[in-house]
Structures are given as C-alpha cells and as structure tokens.
Enzyme design. Sequence first.
Site, PDB file in Angstrom:
ATOM      1  N   ARG A  15       0.830  -1.199   0.000  1.00 50.43           N
ATOM      2  CA  ARG A  15       0.000   0.000   0.000  1.00 50.43           C
ATOM      3  C   ARG A  15       0.873   1.260   0.000  1.00 50.43           C
ATOM      4  NH1 ARG A  15      -3.609  -1.518   5.163  1.00 50.43           N
ATOM      5  NH2 ARG A  15      -1.585  -2.417   5.734  1.00 50.43           N
ATOM      6  N   LYS A  75       1.620   1.957   7.330  1.00 47.02           N
ATOM      7  CA  LYS A  75       2.004   1.192   8.514  1.00 47.02           C
ATOM      8  C   LYS A  75       2.848   2.031   9.461  1.00 47.02           C
ATOM      9  CE  LYS A  75       1.018  -2.288   9.434  1.00 47.02           C
ATOM     10  NZ  LYS A  75      -0.199  -2.655  10.209  1.00 47.02           N
ATOM     11  N   TYR A  94      -1.099   4.653  10.679  1.00 48.63           N
ATOM     12  CA  TYR A  94      -1.452   3.666  11.697  1.00 48.63           C
ATOM     13  C   TYR A  94      -0.259   3.482  12.637  1.00 48.63           C
ATOM     14  CZ  TYR A  94      -5.546   2.149   8.986  1.00 48.63           C
ATOM     15  OH  TYR A  94      -6.749   2.099   8.324  1.00 48.63           O
ATOM     16  N   HIS A  96      -0.755   1.639  16.269  1.00 47.79           N
ATOM     17  CA  HIS A  96      -0.967   0.422  17.079  1.00 47.79           C
ATOM     18  C   HIS A  96       0.108   0.325  18.169  1.00 47.79           C
ATOM     19  CE1 HIS A  96      -4.044  -0.893  14.254  1.00 47.79           C
ATOM     20  NE2 HIS A  96      -3.192  -0.738  13.261  1.00 47.79           N
ATOM     21  N   GLU A 118      -5.944   4.764  13.709  1.00 47.50           N
ATOM     22  CA  GLU A 118      -6.854   3.808  14.338  1.00 47.50           C
ATOM     23  C   GLU A 118      -7.574   4.355  15.562  1.00 47.50           C
ATOM     24  OE1 GLU A 118      -2.902   2.997  16.413  1.00 47.50           O
ATOM     25  OE2 GLU A 118      -3.557   3.473  14.372  1.00 47.50           O
ATOM     26  N   ASP A 270      -2.708  -6.770  14.972  1.00 45.85           N
ATOM     27  CA  ASP A 270      -2.082  -5.446  15.065  1.00 45.85           C
ATOM     28  C   ASP A 270      -2.134  -4.894  16.484  1.00 45.85           C
ATOM     29  OD1 ASP A 270      -0.982  -4.799  12.619  1.00 45.85           O
ATOM     30  OD2 ASP A 270      -2.863  -4.067  11.784  1.00 45.85           O
TER      31      ASP A 270
END
Length: 371
Positions: A15, A75, A94, A96, A118, A270
């Site tokens: 991505r 990511k 993101y 996490h 997120e 994740d």
Amino acid sequence: MKIGCPTEIKPQEFRVGMTPNAAGEAVARGHQALVQKGAGLGAGFSDDDYTAAGAQIIDTAEEIFATADMIVKVKEPQAGERKMLREGQLLFTYLHLAPDPEQTHDLLASGCTAIAYETVTDDRGGLPLLAPMSEVAGRLAPQVGAWTLQKANGGRGVLMGGVPGVGPAKVVVMGGGVVGTHAAKIAAGMGADVTVLDRSLPRLKYLDDVFGGTFKNQYSTAGATAELIRDADMVIGAVLIPGAAAPKLISRAQLGDMKPGAVLVDVAIDQGGCFETSKATTHADPIYDVDGIMHYCVANMPGAVARTSTIALGNATMPFMLALADKGWKQACADDAHLLAGLNVHAGKLTYYAVGEALGLDVMSPQLAIK
C-alpha cells in the site's frame, strides 16, 4: 505545508499512504506533495500518475523525512524510519502502540507529534480511518482462512461450503463489529455455517435484524466460546478495544479441545492478537502450527489487496490530511475533537490513555497538548 509520502518498507506491504488524487487535492490547496520514487507501484500507481497530479518525486526516504513537515504513511514507522523523525514533525499513519513498547519509546524520544489513524473517531462512535481496512481485513479473513483450511496447508481439509451430502465448514466469528460483520457475510456467502459472538445486545439485535437469515449470532460468554470452538473448523478473531491491547479470548489450553487442523485467523494481531498463541506473521510466511491448530496472523492483511486498500484508505484519510495541512495540527485538532482523539504522541509525551495503561506509562491529556 510539505507533505511527504515515503515508500512502505514493512515486508510485503504494497500500500501507499497517499494516492495521486490526494496529492492533487493537496497541491490544489497550495501545499507540496513529496512522494518517494516508486512508492505507489505496489498499489498500481506510477510516478507519472503522481507528477500529473502535481506531486514531486523524491529519490530517497531520507530526503522526504528531512524535508517534509508532515509524514503520511500506512504502517507504523519501522526502526530505521523512526530514527529519521524529528522534533516538531507531524506523523499521520497507523501506529498500534499498545502492544509495541519499542515503537512507543522511539516516537517519544523523537519529539515528533504522531496522530494514529486507528484512534480517530466520528460522531457515531466509530473509527472512520480504521473502518475501511477493517472492512478489507474482514472480507479477506474467510478467504485466507479457507486457504489455510486446505490439507496441503496443514488444515483439516474441509471445504467452506461443503457439497451435496457433505456439510459445510463451521465458522465462529468472535466480535460483531466492522471486521466481524464483513467476515461473517463473506464466510456465509461461501456457504459456511457461521455464528457471530458479541457482548453487545444492541449489536446482536442489529445483526439479527439485518442478517438473521444469513448467519447466526450468540451472546459471548466463556462457556459459549468454549462450546462453539470445540466444533469449529475456523475461528476468526475480530475483537477491538480502540487503541488498547486486544483481550485474549482463547487460551493455549483450549486448543486441545479443538479439532486437529482447525484454523485460527487473528485479525486483531495489530493490537497484540486475541488468541493467547497468536504472534505476528507476514504474507511471505503467513501460517504456523501450535498444538495441531493452524494460525493465520498476518499483521497487514489488507496489504495483500493493495490497490483496493490504498484507494479505500485514501478516501477516508484525505479530508483529515488536508485539514492538518491547511490549519496545522494544533488548530485542526482544536477544531475537531474526533481528530484530537487520534493524537497519541506529542513532544516526548504520550497522549492516549489506553496506550499508557497497556504499557505502564504516564499520559498527558491531549487537550493539554494542544495548548
């Protein structure tokens, strides 16, 4: 503002954080879009697509991190990328953080301001920047689970939909949110016998009203879980506590009660995973065996369908990215409490309570951070 989009370097992550359309929108508002050479190729976007939108192609990630005011990714930044972050720089991706103390400490040490996709919220109590990837991961889960269930891959050798005279696979979906609903729809569409577990009675009522003829649902208790997994061919973990570590819903001891070759697909990996025996894997080596139970725990499942995922994510993140660029992060967060909910790190301070609780770290109020 200079908005930088580096190439993703996590293994098998195809991505890209900014689509050509998003770059074009930013440029039209007077910003600079800096895209690393080849960043969009995995999602089917060429460098020419970006230059046609007005973006500048930059040769290296080092140049982008050194130049950009805001870094837009998919990511979480990997170790080498975290070393390039600097004080005052804005990171929008993101993160996490709850199951990742190493990343958390590196971000704190960098002095950057980090907003996590997120944990951004909306006025319906949803997570609008997580939802598109949850939809993708939910729809992928039965697909990859069915592949893992094949005997050649270590599974029970059960066909999801069965055939005339042979019953279908029994699938248990733990969690009736976005991931769980999409997983249940696809699994049921493949012909499986599907049961969704959830602890929200209003959500169970909704699922029954909308999907009552498609799949079953049941209130989630330890007893109900134990009973269902004993007969399951596949269990899909789809639970989420926003920003926090996922609860462990199946213990290692319970694997002994399951059918040999049954499959666990952990979409919550994740956030640390919702099975005790879960550990993150990659698309290159996605599955492993614990006590005869096959585990599929790829931490970036949507990366497998990079074009669909990139466009879906870009549609959701672009308005927030533009607000951050137009107003600066402090004003954008002051104007939008839902964007403020995404603030996880600022100037060496943690600003998200669930992460602080998971990692035992002090937390500054995000409202105080923007002042």
